[in-house]
Enzyme design. Structure first.
Site, PDB file in Angstrom:
ATOM      1  N   ASP A 180       0.868  -1.176   0.000  1.00  0.00           N
ATOM      2  CA  ASP A 180       0.000   0.000   0.000  1.00  0.00           C
ATOM      3  C   ASP A 180       0.902   1.222   0.000  1.00  0.00           C
ATOM      4  OD1 ASP A 180      -3.207   0.318   0.685  1.00  0.00           O
ATOM      5  OD2 ASP A 180      -2.051   2.112   1.193  1.00  0.00           O
ATOM      6  N   ASP A 221       3.602   2.683  -4.019  1.00  0.00           N
ATOM      7  CA  ASP A 221       2.706   3.616  -4.691  1.00  0.00           C
ATOM      8  C   ASP A 221       2.705   3.216  -6.164  1.00  0.00           C
ATOM      9  OD1 ASP A 221       1.529   5.721  -6.062  1.00  0.00           O
ATOM     10  OD2 ASP A 221       2.557   7.287  -4.948  1.00  0.00           O
ATOM     11  N   VAL A 222       1.567   2.704  -6.644  1.00  0.00           N
ATOM     12  CA  VAL A 222       1.534   2.144  -8.001  1.00  0.00           C
ATOM     13  C   VAL A 222       1.671   3.199  -9.076  1.00  0.00           C
ATOM     14  CG1 VAL A 222       0.223   0.101  -7.322  1.00  0.00           C
ATOM     15  CG2 VAL A 222      -0.998   2.166  -8.102  1.00  0.00           C
ATOM     16  N   ASN A 280      -5.318  -4.559  -6.931  1.00  0.00           N
ATOM     17  CA  ASN A 280      -6.488  -3.995  -6.262  1.00  0.00           C
ATOM     18  C   ASN A 280      -6.446  -2.473  -6.196  1.00  0.00           C
ATOM     19  OD1 ASN A 280      -8.911  -4.219  -4.441  1.00  0.00           O
ATOM     20  ND2 ASN A 280      -7.487  -3.248  -3.027  1.00  0.00           N
ATOM     21  N   TYR A 303     -13.600   7.411 -13.147  1.00  0.00           N
ATOM     22  CA  TYR A 303     -13.503   6.074 -12.564  1.00  0.00           C
ATOM     23  C   TYR A 303     -14.005   5.007 -13.543  1.00  0.00           C
ATOM     24  CZ  TYR A 303     -13.999   2.402  -8.990  1.00  0.00           C
ATOM     25  OH  TYR A 303     -13.902   1.243  -8.263  1.00  0.00           O
ATOM     26  N   LYS A 307     -11.869   1.950 -15.137  1.00  0.00           N
ATOM     27  CA  LYS A 307     -12.235   0.547 -14.936  1.00  0.00           C
ATOM     28  C   LYS A 307     -12.540  -0.155 -16.262  1.00  0.00           C
ATOM     29  CE  LYS A 307     -11.860   0.133 -10.453  1.00  0.00           C
ATOM     30  NZ  LYS A 307     -10.835  -0.737  -9.845  1.00  0.00           N
ATOM     31  N   ALA A 362     -19.553  -3.390  -2.754  1.00  0.00           N
ATOM     32  CA  ALA A 362     -18.981  -4.161  -1.646  1.00  0.00           C
ATOM     33  C   ALA A 362     -18.819  -3.215  -0.463  1.00  0.00           C
ATOM     34  CB  ALA A 362     -17.643  -4.774  -2.039  1.00  0.00           C
TER      35      ALA A 362
END
Length: 255
Positions: A48, A70-71, A97, A163, A167, A196
């Protein structure tokens, strides 16, 4: 009254596999995947960008290896894969994720807001997928990648242009990466959850919107993060050996 879903016991679906999970320090799907992977016999690396929360989550989960990442930074992604290999000798599964949301009308959205969501959600998935595939190719042992997409990659929702676009990109990336990965025995799939529920989502989403989204679910409730994690575990396991390039909807939406 419909009973609450029963949390399943582990069945060693990921026995001895090395599983790397990005964005696993929160209360949602990432941490649920890490927990379920442990319960299914895996050796787990959690990552994360938030180092304090990552350390707290690693302590909570127990027998995991934590690596900050950090992606949006290529050097962090490289260090994550290298660190997992250094610790366990190889990787077998990558779960992408990491993602960033937010609600903003397209009329008011800035370039920076648009770019930030895409950089974390789509570009981050690309960076980690590329790094893992290069490692899988070098290992010659096959592997699996599971990406976290969203039903918004298919469906429209106001205020979610950045977003949803990200996605949808994750879905397309999944399909194309599966073709490039096939010669190396690597499967690439994705899940597309709808709703979720977890504490952070409840904190940043209005009660009105949550009620509206819940009403769309034929089950009359939101999924629990572990229910999405179960599908991710299945896709990462050898039970899904003939599935690649697929996007599995984890949703009961009917409207």
């Amino acid at each position: 009254m419909i009973p609450e879903p029963k949390y399943p016991e582990g069945a060693n679906l990921l026995r001895d596999k090395v599983v790397v999970v990005t964005a696993a320090a929160g209360t949602g799907i990432g941490s649920a995947v890490a927990k379920r992977s442990l319960e299914e016999g895996a050796r787990v690396v959690v990552s994360d960008w938030h180092e304090r929360r990552l350390a707290e989550k690693a302590a909570e989960l127990g027998d995991v290896h934590a690596i900050p990442c950090d992606v949006t930074r290529e050097k962090d992604v490289q260090a994550l894969i290298a660190g997992a290999v250094e610790r366990f000798g190889r990787i077998d599964v990558l779960v992408n994720n990491a993602g960033l949301g937010g609600t903003k009308s397209l009329l008011e959205m800035t370039d920076e807001e648009w770019s930030r969501v895409l950089d974390v959600t789509l570009n981050g998935t690309f960076r980690a997928t590329r790094a893992a595939l290069r490692r899988f190719a070098a290992q010659g042992t096959g592997g699996a990648i599971v990406n976290n997409a969203s039903v918004l990659g298919w469906r429209a929702q106001g205020g979610q242009a950045h977003y949803a676009a990200a996605k949808a990109g994750v879905m397309a990336l999944t399909r194309c990466a599966a073709v490039d990965a096939q010669p190396y025995g690597v499967r690439v799939n994705a899940v597309a959850p709808s709703l979720a529920m977890h504490p952070f989502l409840a904190k940043v989403t209005s009660d009105e919107l949550l009620a509206e989204l819940t009403a769309r679910e034929v089950s009359g409730r939101a999924a629990q993060p572990w229910e999405v994690a179960n599908v991710i575990v299945f896709l990462a396991s050898d039970y899904a050996s003939y599935l690649t390039g697929e996007v599995v909807s984890v949703s009961s939406q009917h409207a």
